[in-house]
Design a protein around this motif. Structure first.
Motif, short mmCIF file in Angstrom:
data_model
loop_
_atom_site.label_atom_id
_atom_site.label_comp_id
_atom_site.label_asym_id
_atom_site.label_seq_id
_atom_site.Cartn_x
_atom_site.Cartn_y
_atom_site.Cartn_z
N TRP A 232 0.83 -1.21 0.00
CA TRP A 232 0.00 0.00 0.00
C TRP A 232 0.87 1.26 0.00
O TRP A 232 0.54 2.25 -0.65
CB TRP A 232 -0.95 0.01 1.20
CG TRP A 232 -2.06 -0.98 1.05
CD1 TRP A 232 -2.27 -2.10 1.81
CD2 TRP A 232 -3.12 -0.96 0.09
NE1 TRP A 232 -3.37 -2.77 1.38
CE2 TRP A 232 -3.93 -2.08 0.33
CE3 TRP A 232 -3.46 -0.10 -0.95
CZ2 TRP A 232 -5.05 -2.37 -0.44
CZ3 TRP A 232 -4.58 -0.39 -1.71
CH2 TRP A 232 -5.37 -1.51 -1.46
N ASP A 233 1.98 1.22 0.74
CA ASP A 233 2.88 2.37 0.76
C ASP A 233 3.46 2.64 -0.62
O ASP A 233 3.52 3.78 -1.07
CB ASP A 233 4.03 2.13 1.75
CG ASP A 233 3.56 2.11 3.19
OD1 ASP A 233 2.46 2.64 3.47
OD2 ASP A 233 4.28 1.55 4.03
N VAL A 234 3.88 1.58 -1.31
CA VAL A 234 4.44 1.73 -2.65
C VAL A 234 3.37 2.25 -3.61
O VAL A 234 3.63 3.12 -4.43
CB VAL A 234 5.05 0.41 -3.15
CG1 VAL A 234 5.44 0.49 -4.61
CG2 VAL A 234 6.25 0.03 -2.31
N MET A 235 2.15 1.69 -3.48
CA MET A 235 1.07 2.15 -4.36
C MET A 235 0.74 3.61 -4.10
O MET A 235 0.49 4.38 -5.04
CB MET A 235 -0.17 1.27 -4.14
CG MET A 235 -0.01 -0.12 -4.73
SD MET A 235 -1.37 -1.25 -4.36
CE MET A 235 -2.79 -0.36 -4.93
N GLU A 236 0.76 4.03 -2.84
CA GLU A 236 0.49 5.42 -2.50
C GLU A 236 1.55 6.34 -3.12
O GLU A 236 1.23 7.39 -3.69
CB GLU A 236 0.48 5.59 -0.98
CG GLU A 236 0.26 7.00 -0.52
CD GLU A 236 0.36 7.14 0.99
OE1 GLU A 236 0.56 8.27 1.44
OE2 GLU A 236 0.25 6.12 1.70
N MET A 237 2.82 5.93 -3.05
CA MET A 237 3.88 6.73 -3.63
C MET A 237 3.75 6.79 -5.15
O MET A 237 3.97 7.83 -5.77
CB MET A 237 5.25 6.18 -3.23
CG MET A 237 5.60 6.47 -1.78
SD MET A 237 7.26 5.93 -1.37
CE MET A 237 6.91 4.34 -0.66
N ALA A 238 3.38 5.65 -5.76
CA ALA A 238 3.23 5.63 -7.22
C ALA A 238 2.08 6.53 -7.66
O ALA A 238 2.21 7.26 -8.65
CB ALA A 238 2.99 4.19 -7.69
N LEU A 239 0.98 6.48 -6.93
CA LEU A 239 -0.15 7.34 -7.28
C LEU A 239 0.20 8.81 -7.08
O LEU A 239 -0.21 9.67 -7.86
CB LEU A 239 -1.39 6.96 -6.47
CG LEU A 239 -2.03 5.64 -6.87
CD1 LEU A 239 -3.15 5.28 -5.88
CD2 LEU A 239 -2.57 5.71 -8.28
N SER A 240 0.97 9.08 -6.06
CA SER A 240 1.43 10.44 -5.82
C SER A 240 2.29 10.92 -6.99
O SER A 240 2.15 12.04 -7.47
CB SER A 240 2.21 10.51 -4.52
OG SER A 240 2.86 11.74 -4.39
N ASP A 241 3.19 10.03 -7.45
CA ASP A 241 4.03 10.37 -8.60
C ASP A 241 3.20 10.56 -9.86
O ASP A 241 3.47 11.45 -10.65
CB ASP A 241 5.07 9.28 -8.84
CG ASP A 241 6.29 9.44 -7.97
OD1 ASP A 241 6.36 10.44 -7.23
OD2 ASP A 241 7.17 8.57 -8.02
#
Length: 82
Positions: free
Chosen positions: A5-14
């Motif tokens: 979820w943390d990685v997905m959150e960062m990817a969506l932020s990017d």
């Protein structure tokens, strides 16, 4: 699972950041004029993500060790003296 979820959150932020940047005419012009340099901005962000993931892993490991130590201490404190 929380790491995912943390990685997905960062990817969506990017992705959101990239969408905003591509909406800016100056960014599109810079990308056309010097694509290598402009893309380095995104590579630097990828490096930040890798470092962030490493920091989160280290925090998780420290937290796990602290939980184990607290459990051992609690177990030692509840034992009756022999």
């Amino acid at each position: 699972m929380s790491k995912l979820w943390d990685v997905m959150e960062m990817a969506l932020s990017d992705a959101g950041r990239a969408q905003v940047l591509m909406g800016d005419p100056r960014t599109r012009r810079a990308l056309r004029n010097d694509p290598e340099r402009t893309l380095q901005v995104f590579e630097l962000r990828a490096q930040e993500i890798r470092e962030s993931i490493g920091i989160r892993r280290a925090r998780g490991e420290r937290r796990d060790l602290a939980v184990v130590a607290a459990r051992r201490q609690a177990a030692a404190g509840t034992r009756l003296p022999a």
